[in-house]
Write a protein that holds these residues in place. Structure first.
Motif, PDB file in Angstrom:
ATOM      1  N   LEU B 152     -15.459  24.022  16.453  1.00 20.29           N
ATOM      2  CA  LEU B 152     -16.010  22.685  16.687  1.00 20.29           C
ATOM      3  C   LEU B 152     -14.960  21.928  17.518  1.00 20.29           C
ATOM      4  O   LEU B 152     -14.159  21.183  16.969  1.00 20.29           O
ATOM      5  N   ASP B 153     -14.958  22.134  18.795  1.00 25.13           N
ATOM      6  CA  ASP B 153     -13.951  21.550  19.683  1.00 25.13           C
ATOM      7  C   ASP B 153     -14.025  20.018  19.591  1.00 25.13           C
ATOM      8  O   ASP B 153     -15.011  19.408  20.007  1.00 25.13           O
ATOM      9  N   VAL B 154     -12.973  19.438  19.008  1.00 27.80           N
ATOM     10  CA  VAL B 154     -13.008  18.005  18.694  1.00 27.80           C
ATOM     11  C   VAL B 154     -13.232  17.164  19.948  1.00 27.80           C
ATOM     12  O   VAL B 154     -14.088  16.276  19.971  1.00 27.80           O
ATOM     13  N   PRO B 161     -23.541  12.754  22.740  1.00 34.70           N
ATOM     14  CA  PRO B 161     -24.502  11.958  21.980  1.00 34.70           C
ATOM     15  C   PRO B 161     -24.820  12.700  20.681  1.00 34.70           C
ATOM     16  O   PRO B 161     -24.730  13.929  20.634  1.00 34.70           O
ATOM     17  N   GLY B 162     -25.181  11.988  19.636  1.00 34.69           N
ATOM     18  CA  GLY B 162     -25.534  12.627  18.364  1.00 34.69           C
ATOM     19  C   GLY B 162     -24.377  13.420  17.778  1.00 34.69           C
ATOM     20  O   GLY B 162     -24.588  14.477  17.191  1.00 34.69           O
ATOM     21  N   SER B 163     -23.152  12.898  17.957  1.00 35.37           N
ATOM     22  CA  SER B 163     -21.995  13.698  17.528  1.00 35.37           C
ATOM     23  C   SER B 163     -21.890  13.808  16.006  1.00 35.37           C
ATOM     24  O   SER B 163     -21.227  14.709  15.510  1.00 35.37           O
ATOM     25  N   SER B 164     -22.548  12.916  15.260  1.00 38.44           N
ATOM     26  CA  SER B 164     -22.497  13.051  13.802  1.00 38.44           C
ATOM     27  C   SER B 164     -23.622  13.947  13.275  1.00 38.44           C
ATOM     28  O   SER B 164     -23.705  14.190  12.079  1.00 38.44           O
ATOM     29  N   TRP B 325     -15.666  16.045   7.860  1.00 36.71           N
ATOM     30  CA  TRP B 325     -15.172  16.456   9.187  1.00 36.71           C
ATOM     31  C   TRP B 325     -15.355  15.347  10.206  1.00 36.71           C
ATOM     32  O   TRP B 325     -14.426  14.972  10.917  1.00 36.71           O
ATOM     33  N   TYR B 326     -16.567  14.797  10.290  1.00 36.70           N
ATOM     34  CA  TYR B 326     -16.783  13.839  11.374  1.00 36.70           C
ATOM     35  C   TYR B 326     -16.125  12.486  11.090  1.00 36.70           C
ATOM     36  O   TYR B 326     -15.673  11.802  12.008  1.00 36.70           O
ATOM     37  N   ILE B 327     -16.028  12.127   9.794  1.00 38.98           N
ATOM     38  CA  ILE B 327     -15.319  10.877   9.488  1.00 38.98           C
ATOM     39  C   ILE B 327     -13.833  11.052   9.828  1.00 38.98           C
ATOM     40  O   ILE B 327     -13.206  10.177  10.421  1.00 38.98           O
ATOM     41  N   ALA B 328     -13.295  12.220   9.486  1.00 39.62           N
ATOM     42  CA  ALA B 328     -11.877  12.490   9.773  1.00 39.62           C
ATOM     43  C   ALA B 328     -11.599  12.458  11.278  1.00 39.62           C
ATOM     44  O   ALA B 328     -10.472  12.189  11.695  1.00 39.62           O
ATOM     45  N   HIS B 329     -12.617  12.728  12.080  1.00 38.30           N
ATOM     46  CA  HIS B 329     -12.413  12.734  13.527  1.00 38.30           C
ATOM     47  C   HIS B 329     -12.932  11.468  14.199  1.00 38.30           C
ATOM     48  O   HIS B 329     -13.159  11.445  15.420  1.00 38.30           O
ATOM     49  N   GLY B 330     -13.148  10.438  13.394  1.00 39.42           N
ATOM     50  CA  GLY B 330     -13.461   9.119  13.941  1.00 39.42           C
ATOM     51  C   GLY B 330     -14.833   8.961  14.543  1.00 39.42           C
ATOM     52  O   GLY B 330     -15.061   8.075  15.372  1.00 39.42           O
TER      53      GLY B 330
END
Lengths: 154, 457
Positions: B152-154, B161-164, B325-330
């Motif tokens: 999952l390349d940050v 778009p729709g990254s979450s 994961w997505y919260i940790a990556h902002g």
């Protein structure tokens, strides 16, 4: 007569009629739509089959990229491990009404594993102004509608 | 599209099916070969979801997504489940005599008509380009990134778009790319077509356990010809896949309410876990399913609710890592900006809910699926099948209220059925497929009630 009573007695007969009626509604809906759906699927298959390889591969981007050759040139010229930036002049007159706003999204999809970046050695230029880059900008491919692939040197 | 790509895709899908068959053998067992054939569609869906979930979770904890994982994990799961099933004493399926002549004729007709349509959809899918906006703007780019970078390349994921949006669908696409040998987005449509075929097979197989053939097959065919369903089997997006899982889970939860067999709830939990890793709306739909089940089992709450609590906890455990994961990556979250504040956007409240009900009742999207289901609810009510009526009634109502809530709580969404401006039509596919599952069950219960009354008197 007994058979008729079986269908109209209250409440069981009414429920039987209701079940039969609703199943019949479903059957009628299927019978009405089935030939159209089958014909439509056949038409889609024929249309897809008639497409050229590039029309099929670019598909949703056909209305955006302006010149199909540009996306193939970008894929051929930009190495997979390098970064690029799509620069579109707001007044770009080619493509469609959506090109200015969305063409970079299409390149992002099409060019993976190449990654987009703000500061990149490659520009995909849609009538963009190369003046700020001065001597660093070397046009390596030029297509229709003032679209070009530009390599920025150090 | 090449023969190599198709062969690779076929092999992957055989792996999905094998895993699902082994898993179902372990949790349920197979009585007969006919039963195995009937439930093979459900087994395939279970295999896709179980393997997809494991791939997704491994990816989230940064295990590289390689061809070895794509092929090796399903083989390990299939072998493990088969060995565990044998150790548990599950017998091989046995042969059974064929059913009655009339049943076979109705079933053969239904299957033939379905196969003809599905073959038509396949012809349309096999050389389709990728036209759908969400598909090429983020679903498939995510899949290509997982395939190309193995992770999952940050930098890439967080700017799309729709990254979450959860990773299950991109992971399944990336697995398909691996076995095809390239990111062949044309052949990818065949994978989605296979998901559609499996859904139809799974739904028919599950319903056939309780529904008479002459009631079942018109509704299976109706699903295939409904404007927003069958013809969209090839679309490489997550909406229909989510709806498939929701509809199948809704049938399994109902069966569990009626039978209390653990395997039914266990597979429903797997499907709900798939829902929460497919789309953001999956969380809402899973909550709706649990809510409807709580209502329908209220009379037996002491026995039912603890099990539903455990099921909910299991789904939450699967949902959590992606959210972390997505919260940790902002990445911005999934909840609507105005959340649950009833005073916010008050002027949008009534139009939003009316929009959801308008879409639900539209024959332009769902043909007669919803209107027939409403009639079937009424007939089942007349025969006092209260638990089933409460369950399906609550399910459809809560999905619709959820759709209204999404429009109301997200002020950026226009109050319109326009696909690009509001996702309500795509979201309400879940309600339509729930109606497709509900109608045959409700009608069969009503029919059985009035015919068995007659037999006993």
């Amino acid at each position: 007569m007994t058979r008729l009573r079986w269908w109209i007695e209250w409440p069981a007969g009414i429920v039987r009629i209701g079940v039969a009626f609703l199943v019949a509604v479903a059957v009628v809906a299927v019978v009405v739509r089935y030939p159209d759906v089958l014909r439509h699927a056949g038409r889609d298959a024929a249309r897809n089959s008639d497409l050229s390889y590039s029309d099929r591969e670019i598909a949703g981007g056909n209305g955006l990229v302006g010149d199909q050759n540009a996306v193939y040139a970008a894929r051929g010229l930009i190495p997979e491990n390098e970064r690029y930036k799509v620069v579109v002049d707001p007044g770009f007159g080619g493509g469609s009404a959506e090109t200015v706003q969305f063409v970079d999204s299409f390149y992002r999809y099409f060019l993976i594993p190449r990654r987009p970046a703000e500061s990149a050695p490659w520009l995909i230029c849609y009538a963009c102004d190369l003046e700020p880059y001065g001597q660093r900008a070397r046009i390596v491919w030029e297509g229709a509608d003032d679209i070009s692939i530009v390599r920025l040197t150090e | 599209m090449s023969a190599h790509a198709l062969a690779g895709l076929a092999a992957l899908n055989v792996l999905y099916l094998t895993c699902g068959l082994a898993a179902l053998w372990l949790v349920r067992g197979w009585d007969t070969w006919a039963q195995l054939a009937r439930l093979a569609g459900l087994a395939y869906v279970l295999g896709v979801v179980a393997i997809g979930l494991l791939w997704s979770l491994l990816l989230i904890v940064e295990v590289p997504f390689s061809l070895g994982i794509v092929v090796g994990l399903p083989l390990v799961i299939a072998a493990g489940a088969a060995v565990a099933a044998r150790r548990r004493g599950r017998p091989w399926p046995s042969r059974t005599p064929a059913g009655s002549h009339r049943r076979l004729v109705v079933t053969a007709f239904g299957i033939s008509a379905s196969v003809l349509l599905l073959a038509g959809f396949f012809r349309a899918a096999r050389l389709s380009g990728l036209y759908w906006w969400d598909a090429w703007s983020f679903w498939v780019p995510k899949a290509k990134a997982i395939y190309s970078f193995g992770s999952l390349d940050v930098g890439f994921f967080t700017t799309l778009p729709g990254s979450s949006y959860p990773p299950l669908i991109p992971v399944l696409d990336a697995a398909a790319f691996h076995v095809m040998g390239s990111a062949d987005v044309v052949t990818l449509h065949v994978q989605y077509w296979l998901f559609g075929v499996a859904f139809v097979w799974a739904l028919a197989g599950l319903l056939a356990e309780r529904v008479r053939d002459w009631i079942l097959w018109p509704f299976i065919l109706l699903v295939l010809v409904a404007p927003r369903i069958g013809e969209r089997f090839l679309v490489a997006e997550a909406d229909l896949f989510l709806d498939y899982l929701f509809a199948l889970a809704s049938v399994l939860v109902l069966y569990w309410i009626l039978d209390r067999e653990r395997w039914q709830l266990a597979i429903a939990v797997a499907l709900m876990s798939g829902m929460v890793l497919t789309k953001r709306e999956g969380l809402l739909l899973a909550a709706v399913l649990v809510g409807a089940a709580l209502l329908a089992s209220a009379r037996d709450w002491r026995a039912a609710w603890p099990a539903l609590g455990i099921a909910t906890a299991a789904v939450a455990v699967v949902a959590a890592p992606w959210r972390v994961w997505y919260i940790a990556h902002g990445v911005a979250g999934e909840a609507p900006t105005d959340g649950l504040d009833p005073t916010a956007n008050a002027e949008r409240l009534f139009p939003s809910f009316r929009l959801a009900f308008d879409v639900l009742l539209s024959s332009e999207y769902w043909s007669v699926l919803v209107s027939v289901a409403l009639g079937a609810l009424l007939l089942a009510l007349l025969t006092r099948a209260y638990a089933v009526v409460v369950y399906f009634g609550a399910l459809v109502l809560l999905v619709t209220l959820g759709g209204g809530w999404i429009t109301w709580a997200v002020p950026e969404l226009e109050i319109t059925q326009e696909l690009g401006a509001n996702p309500i039509v795509r979201y309400m596919g879940a309600a339509a497929l729930a109606c497709a599952a509900a109608s045959p069950v409700l009608l069969s219960i009503a029919w059985r009630a009035v015919t068995s009354q007659e037999e006993s008197s």
